[in-house]
Write an enzyme that holds these catalytic residues in place. Structure first.
Site, PDB file in Angstrom:
ATOM      1  N   ASP A 111     -23.542  61.100   1.256  1.00 61.53           N
ATOM      2  CA  ASP A 111     -24.070  62.398   0.826  1.00 61.53           C
ATOM      3  C   ASP A 111     -25.492  62.485   1.377  1.00 61.53           C
ATOM      4  O   ASP A 111     -26.054  61.489   1.869  1.00 61.53           O
ATOM      5  CB  ASP A 111     -24.048  62.478  -0.713  1.00 61.53           C
ATOM      6  CG  ASP A 111     -24.419  63.852  -1.269  1.00 61.53           C
ATOM      7  OD1 ASP A 111     -24.452  64.831  -0.488  1.00 61.53           O
ATOM      8  OD2 ASP A 111     -24.690  63.951  -2.493  1.00 61.53           O
ATOM      9  N   ARG A 143     -24.663  75.759 -12.477  1.00 67.74           N
ATOM     10  CA  ARG A 143     -25.250  74.771 -11.550  1.00 67.74           C
ATOM     11  C   ARG A 143     -26.714  74.657 -11.939  1.00 67.74           C
ATOM     12  O   ARG A 143     -27.471  75.629 -11.806  1.00 67.74           O
ATOM     13  CB  ARG A 143     -25.095  75.211 -10.095  1.00 67.74           C
ATOM     14  CG  ARG A 143     -25.962  74.393  -9.169  1.00 67.74           C
ATOM     15  CD  ARG A 143     -25.583  74.474  -7.718  1.00 67.74           C
ATOM     16  NE  ARG A 143     -24.336  73.776  -7.464  1.00 67.74           N
ATOM     17  CZ  ARG A 143     -23.901  73.435  -6.262  1.00 67.74           C
ATOM     18  NH1 ARG A 143     -24.609  73.730  -5.186  1.00 67.74           N
ATOM     19  NH2 ARG A 143     -22.752  72.796  -6.107  1.00 67.74           N
ATOM     20  N   GLN A 164     -16.476  68.387  -7.768  1.00 69.14           N
ATOM     21  CA  GLN A 164     -16.407  67.817  -6.430  1.00 69.14           C
ATOM     22  C   GLN A 164     -15.532  66.566  -6.427  1.00 69.14           C
ATOM     23  O   GLN A 164     -14.747  66.340  -5.502  1.00 69.14           O
ATOM     24  CB  GLN A 164     -17.814  67.471  -5.932  1.00 69.14           C
ATOM     25  CG  GLN A 164     -17.835  66.915  -4.518  1.00 69.14           C
ATOM     26  CD  GLN A 164     -17.419  67.929  -3.473  1.00 69.14           C
ATOM     27  OE1 GLN A 164     -17.940  69.043  -3.452  1.00 69.14           O
ATOM     28  NE2 GLN A 164     -16.487  67.576  -2.609  1.00 69.14           N
ATOM     29  N   CYS A 195     -19.357  65.472   0.521  1.00 69.65           N
ATOM     30  CA  CYS A 195     -19.173  66.696  -0.272  1.00 69.65           C
ATOM     31  C   CYS A 195     -19.735  67.925   0.446  1.00 69.65           C
ATOM     32  O   CYS A 195     -19.337  69.037   0.136  1.00 69.65           O
ATOM     33  CB  CYS A 195     -19.812  66.523  -1.641  1.00 69.65           C
ATOM     34  SG  CYS A 195     -21.604  66.322  -1.596  1.00 69.65           S
ATOM     35  N   HIS A 229     -21.397  65.737 -10.591  1.00 72.14           N
ATOM     36  CA  HIS A 229     -20.740  66.844  -9.889  1.00 72.14           C
ATOM     37  C   HIS A 229     -19.225  66.660 -10.055  1.00 72.14           C
ATOM     38  O   HIS A 229     -18.519  66.289  -9.120  1.00 72.14           O
ATOM     39  CB  HIS A 229     -21.155  66.809  -8.415  1.00 72.14           C
ATOM     40  CG  HIS A 229     -20.886  68.072  -7.662  1.00 72.14           C
ATOM     41  ND1 HIS A 229     -20.348  69.210  -8.248  1.00 72.14           N
ATOM     42  CD2 HIS A 229     -21.075  68.388  -6.352  1.00 72.14           C
ATOM     43  CE1 HIS A 229     -20.243  70.159  -7.325  1.00 72.14           C
ATOM     44  NE2 HIS A 229     -20.659  69.686  -6.175  1.00 72.14           N
ATOM     45  N   ARG A 279     -11.712  72.114  -2.853  1.00 74.98           N
ATOM     46  CA  ARG A 279     -12.509  72.661  -3.950  1.00 74.98           C
ATOM     47  C   ARG A 279     -11.845  73.912  -4.520  1.00 74.98           C
ATOM     48  O   ARG A 279     -11.830  74.122  -5.730  1.00 74.98           O
ATOM     49  CB  ARG A 279     -13.939  73.010  -3.474  1.00 74.98           C
ATOM     50  CG  ARG A 279     -14.828  71.826  -3.141  1.00 74.98           C
ATOM     51  CD  ARG A 279     -15.178  70.978  -4.367  1.00 74.98           C
ATOM     52  NE  ARG A 279     -15.810  71.727  -5.443  1.00 74.98           N
ATOM     53  CZ  ARG A 279     -17.104  72.008  -5.515  1.00 74.98           C
ATOM     54  NH1 ARG A 279     -17.936  71.560  -4.591  1.00 74.98           N
ATOM     55  NH2 ARG A 279     -17.588  72.698  -6.532  1.00 74.98           N
TER      56      ARG A 279
HETATM   57  N1   CP Z   1     -20.266  70.390  -2.226  1.00 77.29           N
HETATM   58  C1   CP Z   1     -20.861  71.422  -2.855  1.00 77.29           C
HETATM   59  O1   CP Z   1     -20.915  71.504  -4.082  1.00 77.29           O
HETATM   60  O2   CP Z   1     -21.360  72.344  -1.999  1.00 77.29           O
HETATM   61  P1   CP Z   1     -22.291  73.586  -2.391  1.00 77.29           P
HETATM   62  O3   CP Z   1     -23.647  73.031  -2.717  1.00 77.29           O
HETATM   63  O4   CP Z   1     -22.295  74.415  -1.136  1.00 77.29           O
HETATM   64  O5   CP Z   1     -21.691  74.299  -3.556  1.00 77.29           O
HETATM   65  N1  NVA Z   2     -26.249  65.473  -3.971  1.00 77.99           N
HETATM   66  C1  NVA Z   2     -26.257  66.828  -3.476  1.00 77.99           C
HETATM   67  C2  NVA Z   2     -24.886  67.416  -3.571  1.00 77.99           C
HETATM   68  C3  NVA Z   2     -24.774  68.818  -3.058  1.00 77.99           C
HETATM   69  C4  NVA Z   2     -23.420  69.402  -3.229  1.00 77.99           C
HETATM   70  C5  NVA Z   2     -27.262  67.656  -4.252  1.00 77.99           C
HETATM   71  O1  NVA Z   2     -27.324  67.512  -5.474  1.00 77.99           O
HETATM   72  O2  NVA Z   2     -28.007  68.402  -3.627  1.00 77.99           O
END
Ligand code: CP
Ligand code: NVA
Length: 301
Positions: free
Chosen positions: A219, A101, A131, A258, A128, A286
């Site tokens: 989101d 990540r 997701q 998400c 992502h 997920r």
């Molecule tokens: N939706 C998602 O990826 O959540 P987290 O940021 O909690 O992993």
């Molecule tokens: N768009 C958000 C998604 C989190 C799962 C971010 O990148 O923070």
């Protein structure tokens, strides 16, 4: 090498294989999973916070008989300047798959370039993709095939919006995006998808995007790494998904997010907690898609 970085690199057939496996795993879990990944270790590197991605991947590999190592970037030498490439080379000698990540999508590509084991995108500033698998799975378990459905995206043109654009092309659904004009999705991703015939519109009116939609998605207005400025939030005036906006979609339309949600900002409590919301199934899914992604990356499906 089967990396899972970007839906654009995965064939439509393989996406179907992964989704079908996720559905099978959801049923199989009730009977106990087989330990297909016994002895396999997944290293997960986090530059940013996570609840769902971290826990669903760890539970997924554990239930498949394997093991996860969770690494916060600042606990690694990576946080002190060791290169992504060298980290990739070293972790590949210990682990069977890596998940990252990251802030910058380029870091993910660098990790994949130098890793000698599969690399999974656990979210970047651009995409992502895990997701989106859960999101498509959730739509299909509630509404049947996503092909031909009308999906409305209301909010930021962020990593999730970019991922929905790619999915619209791959899965043949119609996507209507409403984004503030200063916060639009990645122009290259959008124009390439449209050039390949995807049914996508981009506008600034949430009402127009949502009209007659089968699914309404939003989101957070401030993603990880974004500046939490007042100007940014002001750009989203009129973009909240509330009961009045949902009423313009189809009566049985689903609401997806998400998560994490910022209740009272991009979505109201009554929508998030209401009968049309599928967000908890979406979060659960997920876990099932993570298993399918791991099995696909490791050549088991
Ligand atoms: N939706 C998602 O990826 O959540 P987290 O940021 O909690 O992993
Ligand atoms: N768009 C958000 C998604 C989190 C799962 C971010 O990148 O923070």
């Amino acid at each position: 090498m089967r990396h899972f970085l970007d839906w654009r690199d995965v064939s439509a057939l393989d996406l179907d294989v992964i989704l079908a496996e996720a559905v099978r795993r959801k049923t199989a879990r009730k009977m106990g999973d087989n330990h297909t990944l016994a002895g396999k270790t997944l290293a997960m590197i986090f530059e940013k916070n996570s609840t769902r991605t971290r826990v669903s991947f760890e539970v997924a590999i554990t239930e498949l008989g394997g093991h996860a190592v969770v690494l916060q970037k600042d606990d690694l030498q990576l946080g002190r300047g060791e290169t992504v490439a060298d980290t990739a080379r070293v972790l590949s000698r210990y682990c069977h798959a890596l998940m990252l990540r990251a802030y910058a999508h380029a870091s993910l590509l660098e990790l994949a370039q130098y890793a000698t084991v599969p690399v999974i995108n656990g979210l970047t500033d651009l995409l992502h993709p895990c997701q989106l698998l859960a999101d498509v799975m959730t739509v299909e378990e509630r509404l049947g095939s996503i092909k031909g459905k009308k999906i409305a995206w209301v909010g930021d043109g962020n990593n999730m919006a970019n991922s929905w654009i790619i999915a619209a092309e791959k899965m043949h659904f119609t996507l209507h995006l409403a984004c503030p004009k200063t916060l639009t999705p990645d122009a290259t991703i959008l124009s390439a998808a449209k050039a390949r015939g995807a049914h996508i519109t981009l506008g600034t009116s949430p009402q127009e995007a949502v009209a007659g939609a089968d699914v309404v998605v939003t989101d957070t207005w401030v993603s990880m790494g974004d500046d939490d400025t007042l100007t940014r939030k002001q750009a989203f005036r009129g973009f909240q998904v509330n009961a009045a906006l949902m009423a313009q979609a189809k009566p049985q339309a689903l609401f997806l997010h998400c998560l994490p949600a910022h209740r009272g900002e991009e979505v109201t409590d009554d929508v998030l907690d209401g009968a049309q919301s599928a967000v908890w199934d979406e979060a659960e899914n997920r876990l099932h898609v993570q298993k399918a992604v791991l099995l696909w990356c490791l050549g088991e499906i």
